[in-house]
Write a protein that holds these residues in place. Structure first.
Motif, short mmCIF file in Angstrom:
data_model
loop_
_atom_site.label_atom_id
_atom_site.label_comp_id
_atom_site.label_asym_id
_atom_site.label_seq_id
_atom_site.Cartn_x
_atom_site.Cartn_y
_atom_site.Cartn_z
N TYR A 18 0.83 -1.20 0.00
CA TYR A 18 0.00 0.00 0.00
C TYR A 18 0.86 1.25 0.00
O TYR A 18 0.56 2.24 -0.65
CB TYR A 18 -0.96 0.00 1.20
CG TYR A 18 -2.28 -0.67 0.89
CD1 TYR A 18 -2.43 -2.04 1.03
CD2 TYR A 18 -3.36 0.06 0.40
CE1 TYR A 18 -3.62 -2.66 0.72
CE2 TYR A 18 -4.55 -0.55 0.09
CZ TYR A 18 -4.68 -1.91 0.25
OH TYR A 18 -5.85 -2.51 -0.08
N LYS A 19 1.94 1.16 0.77
CA LYS A 19 2.83 2.33 0.80
C LYS A 19 3.40 2.60 -0.58
O LYS A 19 3.47 3.73 -1.04
CB LYS A 19 4.00 2.04 1.77
CG LYS A 19 3.85 2.61 3.14
CD LYS A 19 5.22 3.02 3.71
CE LYS A 19 5.12 3.47 5.16
NZ LYS A 19 5.95 2.60 6.02
N LYS A 20 3.75 1.50 -1.24
CA LYS A 20 4.36 1.65 -2.55
C LYS A 20 3.39 2.30 -3.52
O LYS A 20 3.77 3.12 -4.35
CB LYS A 20 4.75 0.26 -3.05
CG LYS A 20 5.40 0.23 -4.41
CD LYS A 20 5.94 -1.16 -4.72
CE LYS A 20 6.38 -1.23 -6.19
NZ LYS A 20 6.34 -2.59 -6.70
N TYR A 21 2.12 1.94 -3.40
CA TYR A 21 1.14 2.45 -4.35
C TYR A 21 0.33 3.61 -3.79
O TYR A 21 -0.76 3.91 -4.27
CB TYR A 21 0.19 1.31 -4.77
CG TYR A 21 0.79 0.38 -5.77
CD1 TYR A 21 1.47 -0.78 -5.37
CD2 TYR A 21 0.68 0.65 -7.13
CE1 TYR A 21 2.03 -1.63 -6.30
CE2 TYR A 21 1.24 -0.20 -8.07
CZ TYR A 21 1.92 -1.34 -7.65
OH TYR A 21 2.46 -2.17 -8.58
N ARG A 22 0.93 4.29 -2.76
CA ARG A 22 0.09 5.27 -2.07
C ARG A 22 -0.46 6.36 -2.96
O ARG A 22 -1.58 6.80 -2.80
CB ARG A 22 0.84 5.87 -0.89
CG ARG A 22 2.06 6.68 -1.27
CD ARG A 22 2.79 7.12 0.00
NE ARG A 22 3.98 7.89 -0.30
CZ ARG A 22 5.12 7.35 -0.69
NH1 ARG A 22 5.22 6.04 -0.84
NH2 ARG A 22 6.18 8.10 -0.95
N TYR A 23 0.33 6.79 -3.95
CA TYR A 23 -0.20 7.86 -4.82
C TYR A 23 -1.42 7.40 -5.58
O TYR A 23 -2.35 8.15 -5.82
CB TYR A 23 0.88 8.32 -5.80
CG TYR A 23 2.01 9.02 -5.13
CD1 TYR A 23 3.31 8.54 -5.21
CD2 TYR A 23 1.78 10.17 -4.38
CE1 TYR A 23 4.35 9.19 -4.57
CE2 TYR A 23 2.80 10.81 -3.74
CZ TYR A 23 4.09 10.33 -3.83
OH TYR A 23 5.12 10.95 -3.21
N PHE A 24 -1.36 6.12 -5.94
CA PHE A 24 -2.48 5.60 -6.70
C PHE A 24 -3.74 5.55 -5.85
O PHE A 24 -4.84 5.83 -6.32
CB PHE A 24 -2.16 4.21 -7.25
CG PHE A 24 -1.09 4.24 -8.28
CD1 PHE A 24 0.24 4.01 -7.94
CD2 PHE A 24 -1.40 4.56 -9.60
CE1 PHE A 24 1.23 4.07 -8.90
CE2 PHE A 24 -0.41 4.61 -10.56
CZ PHE A 24 0.92 4.38 -10.22
#
Lengths: 312, 294, 578
Positions: A18-24
């Motif tokens: 989730y952190k990795k895709y937070r912008y999404f």
């Protein structure tokens, strides 16, 4: 010992993802919230179908009646089955007549040599698609009127008696079909024409060398190449069989043709809003949604097996 | 190339067929225009008409003097423009993340959206919600609740999924941030589908009437289609009625002449007819794009 | 479908239920969370003493009345009675849905003037959205109005608003409902086909009809005439006088052999349908009748009559005869027959609508001049039966929001205002035209007595139609118009008294009222019981296949779907008043 570490690991991994895709997710959030507010929140209204809704008591205060309304649908009223069969019959009629119309238009249009004629015709043919049913209904009323309509004027000239199409149980469905073709054939042909233009020209050349005439070319080359897209469209239409065209029918019908034209959506609307039988109307609506969902899931699976992508 | 006899016959049939088909679409408008330019009194309708009978601009004068017509236009244009801009923004924002195959729980989130295509709570809870949000009789009620069409979102998503990953990969290697990728690569590439979906949304807004009928009370906030409905279906537009009464000297509900109805239809349809030839090729392209990409 | 999908979907379902219940709870149940939504407005005075409160009301307009905020009716009413009025439009298009939705979301206006099916009143009461209005309350706070209602001497006026022993809604006796539709014949056509007496019996009617279709009554050598048409969408009106000739009123309750039956179940309905079907097949009836509306478009029934498409009309509403010489027939008819003008205006008042007197009702074919129409009576059937049902006295009500019960001061104030508007002459004219001496004043005339008229300067004011309704009574603009008899008489004195006399002459004979003058217990449950019967009647007339057997079948269905219960209950009530 190992299990708990496993779960903890999974959790840690998830958070990491989730952190990795937070912008999404930031991008996604507004849409999700909108759906929650405007689509999910009102869903509690579904329980109206299981209650005897009384305005004064509100949705939560009204009494529970369980599946009474559903039982009533099938055994108590005389018209639900009629409405259900109308819906299916009209959808099937449209499947038989309206669905092929766009294909035929595409096939025929493909044979038009003069490119200006073709372009002009195409442009004109897409136009009805952009008109609302309010407008088209207005046009139809004018043209089909028994006293002042053009169609009856022609009939009278040919010596016949005027027919009140929009108020006649025998003709009403024909009006639905014909006007639907008028509205959608041109626009619907685009998708088939797109597929046709993708056909390799060499196939045609090879066929001509083999001595095939135009007709044979159509049957053996053109049609098979559009079968995939035809199948997908067909399957999708079947999935929507319980929608027989609310906008069109609502603007055209009248009580005198209810027996052949009242469909699930118009019935739900009238029983609920006009006759104030909210609970029963909600029950019918719920029935339609559930059955519709099942149909769409099934047909979507089929589409996946036959084509490349389903809807989701 | 020589054409066989049957080929020629077929050709003639084909051209005739399409000529008739096109006529069937054009003629109603010729008829409407003719009627609308005719004298409202004593018009004997029911015949073929290609030109006006007793030319008169009376009907157009009445329609164009009806300030409700202009409100109708204003509201329809308002909802169309606002709707398209806001919808496209939020649709893109939703479709882009969902197009990433590695997004955690991607299926779950997609299903949340898809589920709403099939289930709803019914008109009454919706109305209660709208009322509690203070949106009843507010112009934004024509835009906000319907902001996200899941079908359109899926079209955009599918298109985005077909953009080759290599483009993003190489941009990332070059050090571009996610935002830069979105704005300088993804969006420019998606312009066809954005334009298409945008046009679909626009047409949807232009033609809609049901939500306006239920949620809007003030006549100045009603959309064009409702105005049209009032004249063509209901015969109850009050300004027009007032004008008819003033010129008519009889009480009771004066009947709205056919010429007025025709003029009303023409006036509301003309913008579409005018704009349409220019934008239809984008539509067509869009459908082709959409279909080929599945 | 794989496991993953199933998991996804069940997760969604659970999630949606949880979320929606959470959200839903916040919406709350309607009756308690809102409290007093319509608060009392500002106090009348600034001193600490309690003077009269200025109540605020929401007032619904059913028709698309033209009312701006600045217009005189609203302003005058607000100033004169010290209230504030907020006008809520329901419009004509989708008003039922709007009202439904407003009620369901607890937003129903305080006052709704309801013009439609009285049966629906009970539905609203059943949903609990109406305020109770006991007869005594009306007697105490609206004494003059109470007298007015009692003057009609009809228990039915009170009975129809009763549910479980409580009374709802303020009855507005529709005095026009005592008169039937007016029957008219094209006099020239009758003479042209050789008939010299207005048809009276059913067979005379039939003879005339066949001649109208087959013997070219308008002399143009084209076979383009029909004999008659009717209003298909309104089953209680559709061909009513023809059913009446067979002694049945299919969609009303009637008495037979001392008992109440629903008209349709009278055996003679079959015979009537067969006859109508025969006439339809023989081209006597205009096929558009199924969706015909008396006043729908430019091609409505009245237009067809006046332009010579049909030769007989039985749909002119009694109220048509209160306005300018035959109401909306006027314009078209007069275009075709300018010579009729000689009969229309009072001497010395040519062209002035206030003095547009109804052309003498011509009831004698031999003395009727050319170009006019003559009035007849409903046909007498082979068994001597005749009659046309009328809507009776009560199909209009004022509905009050249940919340008014909680604020008696506000409720009573509203009732007193309504009473004044209804019973005080000057008040109801002022509610349309403002203060006396401003836009209007009383005028004394030898011929017509005293009546109200707008001043000459006002009539010349170009803005006048924006600020005041053109006429005091009628739908063109006065939201406070209550449609009472006295209002008609005062407002249009020059014409109305005469009209009333004429109405007695041509619209009272052969009147038949629905005999069920109470609400029976299952009325709400089976409110739509007659719908399959209506469908059947239409089909029978249009197609006529096997009417005998189909009739029995549909009657059976009706019995099973409420007909039996309703008949039983109706007779239980009937036996209590016999």
């Amino acid at each position: 010992m190992r299990k708990s570490t496993g779960i903890r690991n999974n959790l840690v991994q998830m958070i990491h993802q989730y952190k990795k895709y937070r912008y999404f997710f930031i991008l996604l959030l507004p849409a999700l919230i909108h759906k929650l507010i405007f689509d999910y929140a009102p869903m509690y209204g579904v329980i109206i179908a299981f209650k005897q809704f009384r305005i004064r008591e509100g949705i939560f205060g009204s009494a529970w009646v369980g599946f009474d309304h559903f039982k009533n649908m099938f055994t108590g009223t005389y018209d639900f089955f009629n409405v259900l069969s109308n819906t299916i019959e009209i959808s099937l009629l449209k499947l038989i007549f309206v669905f092929p119309a766009s294909i035929i238009v595409a096939l025929l249009l493909n044979e038009i040599g003069n490119s200006t004629f073709k372009k002009v015709t195409q442009t004109i043919s897409y136009l009805p698609h952009f008109l609302s049913w309010v407008m088209i209904a207005g046009l139809l009323r004018m043209f089909l009127s028994p006293s002042t309509g053009l169609v009856n004027g022609v009939i009278k000239l040919l010596g016949g008696a005027p027919i009140y199409f929009l108020a006649n149980s025998r003709w009403f469905r024909s009006v639905l079909i014909v006007s639907d073709i008028w509205q959608s054939a041109g626009w619907g042909s685009i998708i088939y024409l797109a597929a046709i233009t993708n056909i390799d020209v060499e196939m045609y050349q090879a066929a001509i060398i083999d001595g095939a005439n135009k007709f044979k070319q159509a049957v053996y080359i053109t049609i098979p190449s559009i079968v995939p897209i035809m199948t997908i469209m067909l399957i999708l239409s079947v999935g929507n069989i319980l929608d027989a065209g609310f906008g069109q029918i609502f603007n055209l019908f009248s009580p005198v043709v209810y027996d052949v034209a009242d469909i699930l959506d118009t019935y739900v609307y009238r029983v609920g809003m006009v006759e104030m039988n909210y609970s029963f109307s909600a029950a019918v609506g719920l029935f339609k949604n559930v059955v519709g969902l099942i149909l769409v899931i099934i047909t979507n699976q089929l589409a996946k097996t036959f084509g490349e992508y389903g809807i989701w | 190339m020589r054409k066989s006899l049957s080929g020629r016959v077929f050709g003639i049939f084909n051209y005739t067929f399409f000529a008739l088909f096109s006529m069937s679409i054009i003629y109603p408008f010729i008829y409407l225009i003719s009627i609308s330019l005719s004298d409202p009194q004593g018009l004997n309708v029911g015949r073929m008409m290609f030109y006006p009978h007793k030319f008169s601009l009376e009907s157009y004068k009445m329609i164009l003097n009806d300030k409700m017509l202009y409100w109708g236009y204003f509201n329809t244009i308002y909802r169309t423009v606002t709707g398209v801009v806001l919808s496209l923004t939020i649709l893109l924002c939703a479709a882009y993340p969902l197009s990433k195959k590695d997004l955690p729980h991607r299926n779950f989130y997609t299903s949340i959206f898809v589920f709403t295509m099939f289930f709803g709570g019914g008109l009454i809870p919706k109305y209660l919600l709208i009322k509690n949000l203070g949106l009843v009789d507010h112009r934004m009620v024509l835009v906000i609740p319907g902001l996200i069409s899941v079908y359109n979102m899926l079209i955009i998503r599918n298109f985005l999924m077909s953009i080759p990953k290599e483009l993003e990969e190489s941009a990332r290697i070059d050090g571009a941030s996610e935002w830069k990728i979105l704005f300088s690569i993804i969006i420019p590439l998606s312009l066809p589908v954005i334009a298409t979906v945008g046009l679909w949304i626009a047409v949807g807004h232009w033609n809609s009437w049901y939500d306006s009928m239920i949620y809007i009370n003030s006549p100045e906030k009603q959309v064009l289609q409702i105005y049209l409905r009032r004249i063509v279906v209901q015969s109850t537009d009050e300004e027009i009625r007032g004008m008819l009464e003033a010129s008519n000297e009889s009480i009771g509900i004066p009947a709205i002449p056919e010429t007025l109805k025709a003029a009303a239809i023409i006036v509301t349809v003309t913008p579409i007819l005018v704009v349409y030839p220019f934008i239809q090729k984008y539509f067509v392209k869009g459908v082709m794009v959409g279909s080929l990409k599945g | 479908m794989n496991m993953k999908k199933i998991k996804c979907i069940s997760l969604i379902l659970m999630l949606s239920i949880v979320i929606s219940l959470f959200m839903g709870c916040n919406q709350g149940s309607i009756s308690e969370t809102d409290g007093s939504q319509l608060a009392e407005g500002t106090n009348g005075s600034t001193q600490g003493i309690e003077t009269e409160k200025t109540y605020e009301y929401t007032w619904a307009l059913l028709n698309s009345e033209k009312v701006d905020d600045d217009n005189l009716p609203k302003k005058w009413v607000e100033e004169n009675y010290n209230i504030k009025v907020d006008l809520v439009r329901l419009g004509d298009d989708g008003w039922r849905e709007k009202l439904s939705v407003l009620m369901a979301s607890d937003d129903m206006p305080d006052m709704v003037r309801y013009n439609h099916d009285p049966d629906e009143l009970i539905k609203y009461a059943d949903q609990g959205v109406l305020a109770e209005l006991p007869e005594d309350m009306i007697k105490e706070h609206m004494p003059r109005y109470y007298e007015y209602i009692e003057s009609f001497n009809d228990e039915g006026l009170w009975k129809l608003g009763m549910l479980d022993g409580k009374h709802y809604g303020l009855p507005m006796p529709t005095w026009l409902g005592q008169y039937r539709r007016v029957i008219a014949w094209n006099a020239d056509w009758l003479k042209n086909v050789g008939i010299n007496r207005i048809p009276e019996t059913l067979s005379e009617f039939e003879e005339a009809f066949y001649k109208f279709v087959n013997e070219d009554p308008d002399g143009n050598n084209i076979n383009d005439t029909y004999a008659l048409t009717t209003e298909g969408p309104y089953p209680t009106v559709m061909f009513s006088e023809l059913f009446g000739a067979f002694g049945v009123t299919p969609f009303h309750w009637m008495e037979k052999d001392g008992k109440l039956i629903y008209g349709f179940s009278g055996e003679d309905t079959k015979e009537a349908l067969k006859l109508l079907n025969k006439w339809y097949k023989d081209g006597l009836i205009d096929p558009e009748f199924v969706t015909e509306d008396c006043r729908s478009e430019g091609n409505d029934i009245a237009w067809k009559f006046s332009t010579g498409k049909i030769g007989y009309i039985s749909n002119l509403e009694a109220s048509d005869h209160l306005w300018n010489g035959t109401g909306h027939l006027n314009k078209k008819w007069r275009l075709e027959h300018p010579e009729v003008d000689a009969y229309i205006y009072a001497e010395g008042h040519a062209g002035d609508n206030q003095f547009c007197l109804y052309p003498m009702p011509f009831t004698d074919l031999t003395t009727a001049p050319s170009g006019v129409y003559v009035h007849g009576n409903p046909p007498v059937g082979p068994d001597g039966e005749y009659g046309m049902p009328v809507s009776g006295l009560n199909n209009k009500y004022i509905l009050f929001n249940y919340k008014l019960e909680e604020d008696q001061g506000k409720y009573i104030k509203l009732l007193t205002v309504l009473e004044d508007l209804a019973m005080d002459e000057q008040a109801y004219i002022s509610s349309a035209w403002g203060e006396i001496g401003g836009v209007w004043d009383w005028v004394k005339d030898e011929m017509f007595g005293t009546y109200a008229e707008q001043t000459a300067e006002w009539k010349n004011n170009p803005d006048r139609s924006k600020l005041t309704p053109k006429y005091i009574v009628g739908q063109s603009g006065n939201p406070f118009f209550l449609q009472l008899k006295n209002q008609y008489l005062t407002a249009n004195a020059p014409k109305s008294k005469q009209r009333l006399d004429y109405l007695e002459l041509i619209a009272k004979e052969g009147v038949y009222e629905d005999q069920l003058k109470a609400t029976i217990p299952s009325q709400v449950k089976y409110a739509d019981h007659s719908k399959p019967l209506v469908q059947f009647a239409l089909k029978a007339i249009l197609e006529g296949k096997n009417i005998e057997a189909e009739y029995d079948r549909i009657l059976q269905i009706w019995m099973e779907n409420g007909g039996d219960v309703l008949t039983r209950e109706a007779n239980e009530w009937y036996s209590t008043i016999k």
